[in-house]
Write an enzyme that holds these catalytic residues in place. Structure first.
Site, short mmCIF file in Angstrom:
data_model
loop_
_atom_site.label_atom_id
_atom_site.label_comp_id
_atom_site.label_asym_id
_atom_site.label_seq_id
_atom_site.Cartn_x
_atom_site.Cartn_y
_atom_site.Cartn_z
N ASP A 1 0.80 -1.23 0.00
CA ASP A 1 0.00 0.00 0.00
C ASP A 1 0.83 1.28 0.00
O ASP A 1 0.42 2.31 0.52
CB ASP A 1 -0.96 0.03 1.21
CG ASP A 1 -1.79 -1.22 1.29
OD1 ASP A 1 -2.25 -1.68 0.23
OD2 ASP A 1 -1.97 -1.75 2.40
N LYS B 1 2.59 1.77 -5.20
CA LYS B 1 3.33 1.18 -6.33
C LYS B 1 2.58 1.36 -7.65
O LYS B 1 3.20 1.56 -8.69
CB LYS B 1 3.54 -0.32 -6.11
CG LYS B 1 4.47 -0.65 -4.98
CD LYS B 1 4.65 -2.16 -4.85
CE LYS B 1 3.44 -2.92 -4.35
NZ LYS B 1 2.97 -2.52 -3.02
N GLY B 2 1.25 1.26 -7.59
CA GLY B 2 0.45 1.38 -8.80
C GLY B 2 0.69 2.71 -9.49
O GLY B 2 0.87 2.80 -10.70
N LYS B 3 0.73 3.74 -8.68
CA LYS B 3 0.97 5.09 -9.18
C LYS B 3 2.35 5.21 -9.84
O LYS B 3 2.48 5.82 -10.91
CB LYS B 3 0.87 6.06 -7.99
CG LYS B 3 1.06 7.49 -8.34
CD LYS B 3 0.90 8.37 -7.13
CE LYS B 3 2.23 8.56 -6.42
NZ LYS B 3 2.18 9.68 -5.46
N GLY C 1 -3.97 -4.59 -4.39
CA GLY C 1 -4.88 -3.62 -4.98
C GLY C 1 -4.06 -2.42 -5.43
O GLY C 1 -3.45 -1.75 -4.61
N HIS C 2 -4.00 -2.19 -6.72
CA HIS C 2 -3.23 -1.06 -7.25
C HIS C 2 -4.18 -0.02 -7.83
O HIS C 2 -4.95 -0.31 -8.73
CB HIS C 2 -2.23 -1.54 -8.30
CG HIS C 2 -1.10 -2.32 -7.71
ND1 HIS C 2 -0.18 -2.98 -8.47
CD2 HIS C 2 -0.76 -2.53 -6.42
CE1 HIS C 2 0.70 -3.57 -7.67
NE2 HIS C 2 0.36 -3.32 -6.42
N PRO D 1 -9.42 -0.81 7.80
CA PRO D 1 -8.58 0.33 8.18
C PRO D 1 -7.13 -0.12 8.32
O PRO D 1 -6.86 -1.21 8.84
CB PRO D 1 -9.14 0.77 9.54
CG PRO D 1 -10.06 -0.30 9.99
CD PRO D 1 -10.43 -1.14 8.82
N LYS E 1 2.94 10.43 -0.47
CA LYS E 1 2.08 11.03 0.56
C LYS E 1 2.78 12.10 1.40
O LYS E 1 2.49 12.27 2.59
CB LYS E 1 1.47 9.93 1.44
CG LYS E 1 0.57 8.98 0.63
CD LYS E 1 -0.75 8.76 1.30
CE LYS E 1 -1.71 7.99 0.39
NZ LYS E 1 -2.94 7.58 1.02
P1 IMP Z 1 -2.44 -12.72 2.32
O1 IMP Z 1 -1.42 -12.24 1.33
O2 IMP Z 1 -3.85 -12.47 1.87
O3 IMP Z 1 -2.20 -14.14 2.74
O4 IMP Z 1 -2.27 -11.84 3.66
C1 IMP Z 1 -1.10 -11.91 4.46
C2 IMP Z 1 -0.81 -10.54 5.04
O5 IMP Z 1 -0.42 -9.66 3.98
C3 IMP Z 1 -1.98 -9.85 5.73
O6 IMP Z 1 -1.48 -9.07 6.79
C4 IMP Z 1 -2.56 -8.96 4.62
O7 IMP Z 1 -3.28 -7.87 5.14
C5 IMP Z 1 -1.29 -8.52 3.94
N1 IMP Z 1 -1.46 -8.15 2.53
C6 IMP Z 1 -1.62 -8.98 1.49
N2 IMP Z 1 -1.71 -8.29 0.35
C7 IMP Z 1 -1.60 -6.99 0.67
C8 IMP Z 1 -1.57 -5.77 -0.08
O8 IMP Z 1 -1.66 -5.76 -1.31
N3 IMP Z 1 -1.43 -4.63 0.62
C9 IMP Z 1 -1.28 -4.62 1.96
N4 IMP Z 1 -1.28 -5.72 2.71
C10 IMP Z 1 -1.43 -6.90 2.07
MG MG Z 2 -1.82 -2.28 -2.55
#
Ligand code: IMP
Ligand code: MG
Length: 334
Positions: A16, A19-21, A45-46, A256, A283
């Site tokens: 978060d 990176k997408g930007k 999510g990008h 959150p 940011k």
């Molecule tokens: P998983 O990748 O869904 O197995 O989640 C493992 C951990 O990585 C958790 O703490 C998720 O919230 C975090 N996580 C997975 N993908 C993302 C992302 O794209 N952004 C931020 N946290 C992520």
């Molecule tokens: Mg992300």
């Protein structure tokens, strides 16, 4: 070798970081032939803004928006149903996807069983997208690869043929990473990690030799955020303020994000391990609004600065091998 160069985007924090930007900005600045997502699945999510429209992708690289061949790499796991939904959403947003979106033959798939299992997680705080179980089955040698799924056939690509054997072309690649250093399976805060390699090593696992790497862009925010089960945010009210001003809610799950000051010690480690030569701090505008300039140094001690410039000067000194630092508060690019 038929690869001219590859640039890699790595996240220096817990995902978060924006990176997408940066991927979007680099696609505009360079003449890439391929954008390859190198790890993770639709847990990511990008978010980008394209022609004034907000576009969120979870699995498909952002290159497609620029008409660049976009590949879900061999280091990724793919949920087929989600993939088709995302393709449709891009098309509905006016993005041309025909002949541009591909999945590496040897990427693995996320099955309904993986999803059902991940939904039971209450220890890690996963995104419940089936990632962990899919990677576990891959390494247990009982997974299913994308090339073996009939409905994915039209999108399958062999990365070796594409990048090394295509005649008359030198590939110029952008590797787009997902998640981040603090979530990396090896270097992150285990077990509060994701199940893939989020470092530059994860990028070259996608069929590219290390000599091909040109720039390694490390992306961070000027403060930290984390989503998951562990406790991360100190009790001070200022972090709630950062969350509201920074709109720190997950692009995938809406959860959150816990906030904290920049952890420069861990960031330096991520820079060293990834060989990062360019860093973007996103940011900056949010911290200006907060009006406090703080970070944790590599001893874990909090340091406070009178001004943004004073904190920037300290960061420059602490990252002597980084050639370029971009301070960004522009939601559309650098
Ligand atoms: P998983 O990748 O869904 O197995 O989640 C493992 C951990 O990585 C958790 O703490 C998720 O919230 C975090 N996580 C997975 N993908 C993302 C992302 O794209 N952004 C931020 N946290 C992520
Ligand atoms: Mg992300």
């Amino acid at each position: 070798m038929s690869i001219a160069y590859a640039d890699v985007i790595v996240d220096l924090q817990q995902g978060d970081s924006g990176k997408g930007k940066i991927a979007n900005a680099l696609c505009k600045m360079n003449d890439y032939t391929h954008v390859i997502r190198y790890n993770g699945g639709n847990n990511a999510g990008h978010t980008i803004y394209h022609n004034g429209k907000k576009i969120v992708t979870h699995a498909i690289p952002i290159g497609v928006v620029h008409g660049i061949k976009s590949i879900i790499g061999s280091g990724c796991v793919v949920n087929a149903e989600h993939f088709f939904n995302e393709l449709r959403e891009l098309q509905n947003a006016g993005v041309q996807t025909a002949g541009l979106v591909f999945i590496a033959a040897n990427a693995h798939v996320i099955t309904d069983e993986h999803l059902a299992e991940d939904r039971q997680d209450n220890v890690i705080g996963t995104t419940k997208r089936g990632n962990g179980p899919a990677y576990r089955d891959k390494y247990a040698r009982k997974g299913i690869r994308a090339m073996d799924v009939p409905q994915l056939q039209p999108f399958i690509i062999d990365l070796y043929e594409e990048l090394h054997r295509s005649p008359n072309r030198m590939a110029r690649i952008l590797f787009e990473g997902a998640q981040g250093f603090g979530l990396d399976i090896d270097w992150g805060n285990y077990p509060y990690v994701t199940s893939s390699h989020c470092t530059v090593g994860g990028a070259i696992l996608n069929g590219v030799p290390p000599q091909a790497i040109r720039d390694v862009w490390g992306v961070a925010k000027i403060y930290e955020t984390y989503v998951g089960a562990k406790s991360f945010e100190p009790p001070d009210a200022i972090f709630k303020k950062i969350r509201e001003l920074g709109n720190e809610y997950g692009a995938t799950t809406g959860r959150p994000r816990q906030c904290n000051w920049l952890d420069l010690g861990t960031l330096k480690k991520a820079v060293d391990i990834n060989g990062v030569n360019k860093v973007v701090f996103n940011k900056m505008d949010i911290m200006s609004q907060i009006g406090e300039w703080r970070l944790y140094d590599d001893q874990g001690q909090t340091r406070s600065y009178d001004s943004e410039d004073a904190m920037k000067r300290y960061i420059y000194e602490e990252l002597p091998n980084v050639k370029q630092i971009v301070w960004s508060d522009n939601p559309n690019g650098f």
